[in-house]
Design a protein around this motif. Sequence first.
Motif, PDB file in Angstrom:
ATOM      1  N   THR A 153       0.943  -1.331  -0.111  1.00 30.35           N
ATOM      2  CA  THR A 153       0.136   0.010  -0.129  1.00 30.35           C
ATOM      3  C   THR A 153       1.049   1.156  -0.002  1.00 30.35           C
ATOM      4  O   THR A 153       1.947   1.145   0.380  1.00 30.35           O
ATOM      5  CB  THR A 153      -0.796   0.004   1.168  1.00 30.35           C
ATOM      6  OG1 THR A 153      -0.214  -0.160   2.240  1.00 30.35           O
ATOM      7  CG2 THR A 153      -1.798  -1.159   1.241  1.00 30.35           C
ATOM      8  N   GLN A 203       2.198   4.254   1.563  1.00 34.29           N
ATOM      9  CA  GLN A 203       2.375   4.687   2.686  1.00 34.29           C
ATOM     10  C   GLN A 203       3.569   5.386   3.021  1.00 34.29           C
ATOM     11  O   GLN A 203       4.647   5.450   2.374  1.00 34.29           O
ATOM     12  CB  GLN A 203       2.314   3.504   3.833  1.00 34.29           C
ATOM     13  CG  GLN A 203       3.331   2.613   3.672  1.00 34.29           C
ATOM     14  CD  GLN A 203       3.052   1.247   4.414  1.00 34.29           C
ATOM     15  OE1 GLN A 203       1.899   1.273   4.803  1.00 34.29           O
ATOM     16  NE2 GLN A 203       4.190   0.452   4.281  1.00 34.29           N
ATOM     17  N   LEU A 231       5.394   9.467   0.308  1.00 30.09           N
ATOM     18  CA  LEU A 231       4.689   7.981   0.234  1.00 30.09           C
ATOM     19  C   LEU A 231       5.286   7.008  -0.755  1.00 30.09           C
ATOM     20  O   LEU A 231       5.331   7.756  -1.758  1.00 30.09           O
ATOM     21  CB  LEU A 231       3.053   8.084  -0.031  1.00 30.09           C
ATOM     22  CG  LEU A 231       2.395   9.284   0.956  1.00 30.09           C
ATOM     23  CD1 LEU A 231       0.936   9.374   0.504  1.00 30.09           C
ATOM     24  CD2 LEU A 231       2.509   8.951   2.403  1.00 30.09           C
TER      25      LEU A 231
END
Lengths: 315, 328, 335, 287
Positions: C306, C308, C318
Amino acid sequence: MLSFILRRLMQTLPVLFGVSLLVFSLLHLIPGDPAVLIAGENAPKEQIANIHERLGLNDPLPIQYWNYMWNIIQGDLGTSFRTGRPVIEEIASRFPITFQLSVYSTIFSIFLGLIAGVIAATYKNSFIDTSIMVIALFGLSLPNFWLGLMLIQWFAIGQTPWLPFSTSWFSPSGWGSFQQMVLPVITLGTAGAAMIARMTRSSMLDVLNEDYIQTARAKGLSERKVIYRHALRSAIIPVITVIGIQFGFLLGGSVVTEQVFAINGLGRLLMNSITNRDFPVVQGIVLVISFTFVIVHLIVDILYHVFNKRMKMNG
Amino acid sequence: MASTKQPLLSVRHLSVSFFTKNDEVKAVDDVSFSIPKGQTLGIVGESGAGKSMTALSLLRLSQPGEIVTGEILFEGENILKKKEREMRKIRGKDISMIFQDPMNSLHPTYTIGQQLREVLYTHEHLNKKQATKRIMDMLQLVGISAPEKRMHQYPHELSGGMKQRAMIAMALLCYPKLLIADEPTTALDVTIQAQILTLIKELQRKLAMSVLIISHDFGVIAEMCDHVAVMYGGNIVEMADVHHLFEKPKHPYTIELLQSLLRKDRHTNEKKVRPIKEPFLRSEENGTGCRFAPKCPYKQEICAKRLPPLIQDEHNHYTRCWIASDDR
Amino acid sequence: MRKEILKVDHLKKYFPIKSGIWNRTVTNIKAVDNISFTVHEGETVGIVGESGCGKSTVARTILQLEQPTAGNIYFEGKNLCLLRKKELRRKRKEMQMIFQHPHSSLNPRQRLKDILYEAMSIQKVVPKARKNEQVHALLQKVGLQPHQQERYPHELSGGEKQRVAIARALAVQPKLIICDEIVSSLDISRQAQILHLLKKLQQDFNLTYLFISHDLEVVRYISDRVIVMYVGQIVEMATTQSLFESPMHPYTHALLSAIPTPHPKAKRKRLLLKGEVPSPVEPPSGCRFHPRCPFATETCKKVAPTLQGTKDVEQNHLVACHYGEDIARNRSSFF
Amino acid sequence: MTKDKSVMNMENRSLISRIFSNKTASISFIFILCLVFIAVIGPYLTVYDPNVPDTSNRLASPSAKHFFGTDHHGRDIFTRIIHGMPLSLYIGVISVLIGATIGVVLGMISGYYGGFIDSFIMRCMDVLFAFPGILLALALVSVLGNSLHHLILAVSIFLVPMFARIVRSSTLAICQLEYIDAMKVLGASDIRIIFKHIFPNIVSPIIVQATLSIASAILTASTLSFLGLGVQPPTPEWGAMLNEGKDYMYQAPHVAFFPGLAIMFVVLVFHIFGDGLRDVLDPKSKK
């Protein structure tokens, strides 16, 4: 592969349905009562009513159409007003002649058109190119009935106005022998040949601008190989795709040719029936010719797809 | 150039023009350069500068552009004097070319194998087995995995990068002495571009070829070339060793181009991006003077009147400019 | 924090591939697969990626030129996907787009002034009497001469056409402008000018840009924040400085090192990717980059990472990589 | 590149000046003007009456008195051909106007909206296309009855699918261009996009196709008349004249020769003009 054929078939069905609907409604476009047509102007009322009953003209239209379709599927195209014979029989005896005429003419026009188009493109903007294209323009502009009549005058009955020779090599009418077939095939095929020649040429010129033609030259191939092995191979693709359409064009045009050369095919039957106002026969012929066209078009398409499965153009 | 040996290819005073009914458009105008054996020359310039025409002329494939004057000496022989039949023996064998757009440069209806085999049948007398062997080896060399499978595939079944590899394999089949790469990576993505450029460099070393690279991208040029020629409006305006050119560009046009590159330092120092006056004047509209004069910030009277000559300095650095000097 | 102007929320756009007898949808091209990001007022967000990564589809979907398959798009808090046709047409005034090809983005049969007039009259932004004035002002703003208003597009160079396209977008006084590869068909010297112009206009009109390009240098020059996309997904998102100076995703790394540098001496170590970009029809399992990734492990094949943040680097950097941090930490030993 | 430029520069010049930039187009255009002139003025200038029989002078060969000879009723063929000119042009132009209008509207709707509307319209066009060549026109005239207007109607319907297809594909091509998206993004309505941004840019192929269609309309109409449908004798329609003349071919070949020549000439002129127009207006189109 199979899925392509099936999908193509599925696409054809609505077209056939539309065609039959249109042909069916032809009869209802006729001004006046078809029954009066059959029985004559002065027929007694009971007879007219009788005919209405027999032809089902009293039923609501959808029912009439349903019956019509149901009959077609069973191979019944109705009966001729004039002869009283089943329409399908009348058509069956004439169909092969028209079909042959169209097929031969298609072959003639493809053969002539391809050669002329390739030559014209190879010698682009030269005298040869210009002459071929001028001839093609004339071929496209000739009314084919006129061409037929002139061919008869010049090459069949030996009447040669403004020509320095006279000959009667070919037969002016009928169908069957070589002598009888040459002139009708030329008459019918000329416009198609002209069209294919023009198309082949422009397609060739397009392809000659492609990058891969430059690649072929950079490989060290001779110009001949570049044209025949590389350019023609791609250029012919759009030409092949119209062969089906071309065939239909000639199928329709055969009406005129048969009339000019007194060939007893479907076209002549169609014209006679129109003159006699024998509408079931007219309907039947229009339906058969259209169905033939749709089916031949379908077959050409499928064959093309089979042969070119690997030749799919990218982009 | 500096090389004392005879260069593999040397082009002298080459001019290529397009002729319309009553007009002549000069696409390439008095271009001279040479490529030593085993070295790489880059020609850089913006669109319409005449780069591709120059490259095509080396194979005499510039039609409809006509080669008006000049000579092209390949291994000492002027190929412009050769018969078409002899020329065909050079194309694809001694001099090969790869093109910008791999999507359209392969014939869509022949398999990769068929297209490669055609080259061998044209230039070398190999039987089918030998040809297949050579093709497989070459495909492997250019990094195409599973060559047996690829040989039977059509171009549309391959990705862009694969197609360009196949093109390279086709160009190298006869071990050419000179490879011309016309914008070989422009149509490709960056990561694929990096693969292809690395491949070309590697193959050049392995096969000891000379390479001519045409590009608009200074990055590609800097990475690949030993020498660089900058073209503008059909002329070579500057030509030098790659290090020299990037460190000390002399021609205002080269300077302009290098400054407009969006590099790291640009980010903090925007003022250096000096707008060039629009609209572009097309080269044919400018009669006898320097092609760049209408847009040149240092323009003087003489620039519009006479075309400056290509002048060589002590570092073999050629510049076509009246006012270029080392101190700028 | 500045005001949020655009919010893309779990956006998906699939293009169906139809086949078979019934022409049914057999599979989908997953052009954009579940991406979310926000754009703040006055900033420039760059989206970068290779061809086919879905970056243009993102632009077209935001502007409702394509209906999203799933997800929402909020413009100043309003969900664009729920607007009716008429409301949407009014809303379009706020967000404009500039396209890639200068020669096809202008109607060849309209003079420049007609192009600009029309834009203004569709959205009724300027009273008729002031139209002329406004056309002149717009042309001047984008660096064209007022007398050029009588010209047709074909009489202009590529760079000038792109300026007209910018003027047309500005004509309706938008807040957000999406630029889709707007300099990629221009020569290098032209590119710099157009980018320069965009920066200037941003200051003058307080514009927000979403800037899409395949060219990292261009994106780096213009953007405040950068989004890197790969096969329909975001792999990394960070401020420009952070992304270019300390990239964390191996793909970003490869992209950066793939650019040939215009310095013959700067031969740096290059992370050369093997293979090619996978097809968005059947993207690889797990992390979509794993087949080309030099650091891929079993986890990468199975579990999709994901997007992050990471501890070490600044907060809003990210990355969608299981080993983003490790790679970032040991960068020097890898590259 | 250079060629493209010159073509591009033409884009916004008037139609007439563009026609005269091309040799073929300008010469054939002048020919067409002459044809129109003959059609308008000609009938007032002829010496003979086209329809009054002259039994003393049947099937006379071409001579100074009768340029093209006389027919089986002794009528002057030259006069009849001149009087047939306005009829042929009228049929050609009117049926193309009708056919093109319907076809263009259907084609643009089909191309712009796509989806179900598109498939429906195109299947309908397929049905019309399924009647090969002149068959549909022939069937229509035969059931509707012989009259000039039925003939025109039949020919128009024959032309519709061709226009619809060409316009659809041109529309699709234009819709790919970014300025259509730009207009959508500006919030332009569909009507505005279709009529202001698509139509003006597909006018060129439409004009080219219309010119070529006039040729095929004239040819189709004369074919039907030749078959005895549509326009009836004694109207001096060229196809009908040929039909009458063919029975006398053995004795007097000229009776069939000249009307056919007239058809060919007119059709040829329109074909050449169409080709020329294609070169000036639509150079990139492929046949």
